[in-house]
Design a protein around this motif. Structure first.
Motif, PDB file in Angstrom:
ATOM      1  N   ALA A 136       7.128  -8.239   6.570  1.00 34.92           N
ATOM      2  CA  ALA A 136       7.467  -8.708   5.234  1.00 34.92           C
ATOM      3  C   ALA A 136       8.985  -8.836   5.122  1.00 34.92           C
ATOM      4  CB  ALA A 136       6.936  -7.740   4.184  1.00 34.92           C
ATOM      5  N   PHE A 137       9.422  -9.926   4.505  1.00 32.62           N
ATOM      6  CA  PHE A 137      10.852 -10.238   4.415  1.00 32.62           C
ATOM      7  C   PHE A 137      11.227 -10.511   2.970  1.00 32.62           C
ATOM      8  CE2 PHE A 137       8.947 -11.957   8.263  1.00 32.62           C
ATOM      9  CZ  PHE A 137       9.658 -11.281   9.234  1.00 32.62           C
ATOM     10  N   GLY A 138      12.458 -10.197   2.616  1.00 30.92           N
ATOM     11  CA  GLY A 138      12.957 -10.468   1.268  1.00 30.92           C
ATOM     12  C   GLY A 138      12.853  -9.238   0.389  1.00 30.92           C
ATOM     13  N   ASP A 139      12.782  -9.462  -0.920  1.00 34.98           N
ATOM     14  CA  ASP A 139      12.689  -8.387  -1.908  1.00 34.98           C
ATOM     15  C   ASP A 139      11.212  -8.005  -2.061  1.00 34.98           C
ATOM     16  OD1 ASP A 139      13.269  -6.556  -3.878  1.00 34.98           O
ATOM     17  OD2 ASP A 139      13.336  -8.062  -5.470  1.00 34.98           O
ATOM     18  N   VAL A 140      10.690  -7.274  -1.083  1.00 33.78           N
ATOM     19  CA  VAL A 140       9.266  -6.962  -1.029  1.00 33.78           C
ATOM     20  C   VAL A 140       8.943  -5.819  -1.988  1.00 33.78           C
ATOM     21  CG1 VAL A 140       7.341  -6.380   0.484  1.00 33.78           C
ATOM     22  CG2 VAL A 140       9.334  -7.585   1.405  1.00 33.78           C
ATOM     23  N   PRO A 141       8.052  -6.062  -2.971  1.00 36.36           N
ATOM     24  CA  PRO A 141       7.698  -4.983  -3.893  1.00 36.36           C
ATOM     25  C   PRO A 141       6.907  -3.882  -3.178  1.00 36.36           C
ATOM     26  CG  PRO A 141       6.479  -6.990  -4.395  1.00 36.36           C
ATOM     27  CD  PRO A 141       7.413  -7.321  -3.298  1.00 36.36           C
ATOM     28  N   ILE A 142       6.921  -2.690  -3.737  1.00 32.69           N
ATOM     29  CA  ILE A 142       6.279  -1.555  -3.073  1.00 32.69           C
ATOM     30  C   ILE A 142       4.772  -1.767  -2.909  1.00 32.69           C
ATOM     31  CG2 ILE A 142       8.017   0.134  -3.691  1.00 32.69           C
ATOM     32  CD1 ILE A 142       6.233   1.060  -5.967  1.00 32.69           C
ATOM     33  N   TYR A 143       4.147  -2.509  -3.805  1.00 31.27           N
ATOM     34  CA  TYR A 143       2.699  -2.721  -3.704  1.00 31.27           C
ATOM     35  C   TYR A 143       2.331  -3.770  -2.654  1.00 31.27           C
ATOM     36  CZ  TYR A 143       4.005  -6.438  -6.961  1.00 31.27           C
ATOM     37  OH  TYR A 143       4.610  -7.511  -7.561  1.00 31.27           O
ATOM     38  N   GLU A 144       3.293  -4.457  -2.054  1.00 28.00           N
ATOM     39  CA  GLU A 144       3.020  -5.431  -0.996  1.00 28.00           C
ATOM     40  C   GLU A 144       3.472  -4.932   0.380  1.00 28.00           C
ATOM     41  OE1 GLU A 144       1.339  -8.135  -0.901  1.00 28.00           O
ATOM     42  OE2 GLU A 144       0.980  -8.434  -3.035  1.00 28.00           O
ATOM     43  N   ARG A 145       3.989  -3.725   0.451  1.00 29.91           N
ATOM     44  CA  ARG A 145       4.422  -3.166   1.736  1.00 29.91           C
ATOM     45  C   ARG A 145       3.217  -2.618   2.486  1.00 29.91           C
ATOM     46  NH1 ARG A 145      10.010  -1.397   2.177  1.00 29.91           N
ATOM     47  NH2 ARG A 145      11.213  -2.575   0.683  1.00 29.91           N
ATOM     48  N   PHE A 146       3.414  -2.324   3.752  1.00 28.34           N
ATOM     49  CA  PHE A 146       2.324  -1.891   4.615  1.00 28.34           C
ATOM     50  C   PHE A 146       2.183  -0.369   4.616  1.00 28.34           C
ATOM     51  CE2 PHE A 146       3.904  -5.896   6.411  1.00 28.34           C
ATOM     52  CZ  PHE A 146       2.733  -6.645   6.387  1.00 28.34           C
ATOM     53  N   LEU A 147       1.019   0.099   4.185  1.00 29.73           N
ATOM     54  CA  LEU A 147       0.647   1.502   4.252  1.00 29.73           C
ATOM     55  C   LEU A 147      -0.599   1.606   5.121  1.00 29.73           C
ATOM     56  CD1 LEU A 147       1.136   2.754   0.594  1.00 29.73           C
ATOM     57  CD2 LEU A 147       2.191   3.715   2.633  1.00 29.73           C
ATOM     58  N   LEU A 148      -0.588   2.488   6.098  1.00 31.44           N
ATOM     59  CA  LEU A 148      -1.701   2.629   7.021  1.00 31.44           C
ATOM     60  C   LEU A 148      -2.444   3.931   6.766  1.00 31.44           C
ATOM     61  CD1 LEU A 148       0.304   0.578   8.376  1.00 31.44           C
ATOM     62  CD2 LEU A 148      -0.509   1.427  10.542  1.00 31.44           C
ATOM     63  N   GLY A 149      -3.588   4.044   7.415  1.00 33.84           N
ATOM     64  CA  GLY A 149      -4.374   5.266   7.324  1.00 33.84           C
ATOM     65  C   GLY A 149      -5.743   4.999   6.739  1.00 33.84           C
ATOM     66  N   GLY A 150      -6.695   5.817   7.111  1.00 32.32           N
ATOM     67  CA  GLY A 150      -8.053   5.665   6.615  1.00 32.32           C
ATOM     68  C   GLY A 150      -8.861   4.705   7.468  1.00 32.32           C
ATOM     69  N   ALA A 151      -9.844   4.060   6.848  1.00 33.86           N
ATOM     70  CA  ALA A 151     -10.772   3.217   7.603  1.00 33.86           C
ATOM     71  C   ALA A 151     -10.711   1.753   7.178  1.00 33.86           C
ATOM     72  CB  ALA A 151     -12.194   3.739   7.437  1.00 33.86           C
ATOM     73  N   GLY A 152      -9.680   1.323   6.510  1.00 34.29           N
ATOM     74  CA  GLY A 152      -9.591  -0.056   6.034  1.00 34.29           C
ATOM     75  C   GLY A 152      -9.047  -1.005   7.080  1.00 34.29           C
ATOM     76  N   VAL A 153      -8.567  -2.143   6.623  1.00 41.18           N
ATOM     77  CA  VAL A 153      -8.020  -3.164   7.512  1.00 41.18           C
ATOM     78  C   VAL A 153      -6.838  -2.612   8.304  1.00 41.18           C
ATOM     79  CG1 VAL A 153      -6.898  -5.411   7.567  1.00 41.18           C
ATOM     80  CG2 VAL A 153      -8.809  -5.027   6.032  1.00 41.18           C
TER      81      VAL A 153
END
Length: 176
Positions: free
Chosen positions: A87-104
Motif C-alpha cells: 500500500a502506498f500513499g496516505d493509507v488509512p489504518i483500516y486499509e493496512r495489512f493485519l495478519l493472523g487467524g484463519a482469513g485471507v
C-alpha cells in the motif's frame, strides 16, 4: 465512547470522518475443480485499488495471490499459496495489512489481526505484507460433498512499514 486524549495525532486524524471513493481493478484466473473444496487447479489473483477520486483519502494498494492445488498421492492433496500486498500513499489504518487467524491473510495459530506493528497498546497494520501456506489434506473421492477432512498445514507471514523488513527470519509461523 473511547478516551482519545492520550493518542497520537496520527491516530486522532484517523478517527475523523473522511470520504473515501475507491476504484478496484481485478484480474483473476481460477481453474480449481471446486471453489469451496478444491483438489486440483490454480487460483491467480491480482488487484489494484485506487483511492482518491472525489474524496479525502488518497492511496494505492496492490495485492497478488498465487494458489496451486495438486494431487500428492492417492487421496492426499497439497495446496501451496503465496500472497503479497503493498500500500502506498496516505493509507488509512483500516486499509493496512493485519495478519493472523484463519482469513485471507491468515496465519493459523495466531488470533485474528494480531500480527502487525506494535504501536503502544494496539497493533497497527503495515504497508507491506507477505503470507505463505503449505497444506496437505486427505480428501477421498468417494464423498462428493465432504465438509470435514483431516489436514496438516504450515503458515508463515508478516507485515511491515518497509518492504525490506519482510525477511524470512522475521516471519510469524503457525503449524498444525
Amino acid at each position: 465512547l473511547y478516551d482519545t486524549t492520550n493518542i497520537s495525532p496520527y491516530m486522532r486524524e484517523q478517527l475523523q470522518n473522511r470520504l473515501q471513493n475507491l476504484m478496484r481493478f481485478v484480474i483473476k484466473r481460477d481453474s480449481r475443480d471446486n471453489p469451496f473444496n478444491p483438489r486440483v487447479g490454480t487460483l491467480n489473483l491480482f488487484s489494484f485499488d485506487f483511492a482518491g477520486i472525489f474524496g479525502d483519502v488518497y492511496y494505492r494498494k496492490i495485492e497478488f495471490e498465487n494458489c496451486c492445488y495438486n494431487r500428492l498421492y492417492r487421496d492426499f492433496y497439497i495446496m501451496l499459496r503465496y500472497r503479497f500486498g503493498a500500500a502506498f500513499g496516505d493509507v488509512p489504518i483500516y486499509e493496512r495489512f493485519l495478519l493472523g487467524g484463519a482469513g485471507v491473510w491468515g496465519v493459523r495459530g495466531y488470533r485474528d489481526y494480531s500480527i502487525g506493528i506494535p504501536a503502544g497498546t494496539i497493533i497497527m497494520g503495515g504497508r507491506y505484507a507477505v503470507c505463505a501456506t503449505i497444506e496437505i489434506k486427505y480428501a477421498p473421492k468417494t464423498q462428493k460433498m465432504q465438509t470435514f477432512y483431516p489436514l496438516i498445514f504450515f503458515d508463515a507471514g508478516n507485515t511491515s512499514e518497509n518492504l525490506f523488513d519482510l525477511s524470512l527470519t522475521k516471519m510469524k509461523i503457525g503449524a498444525g
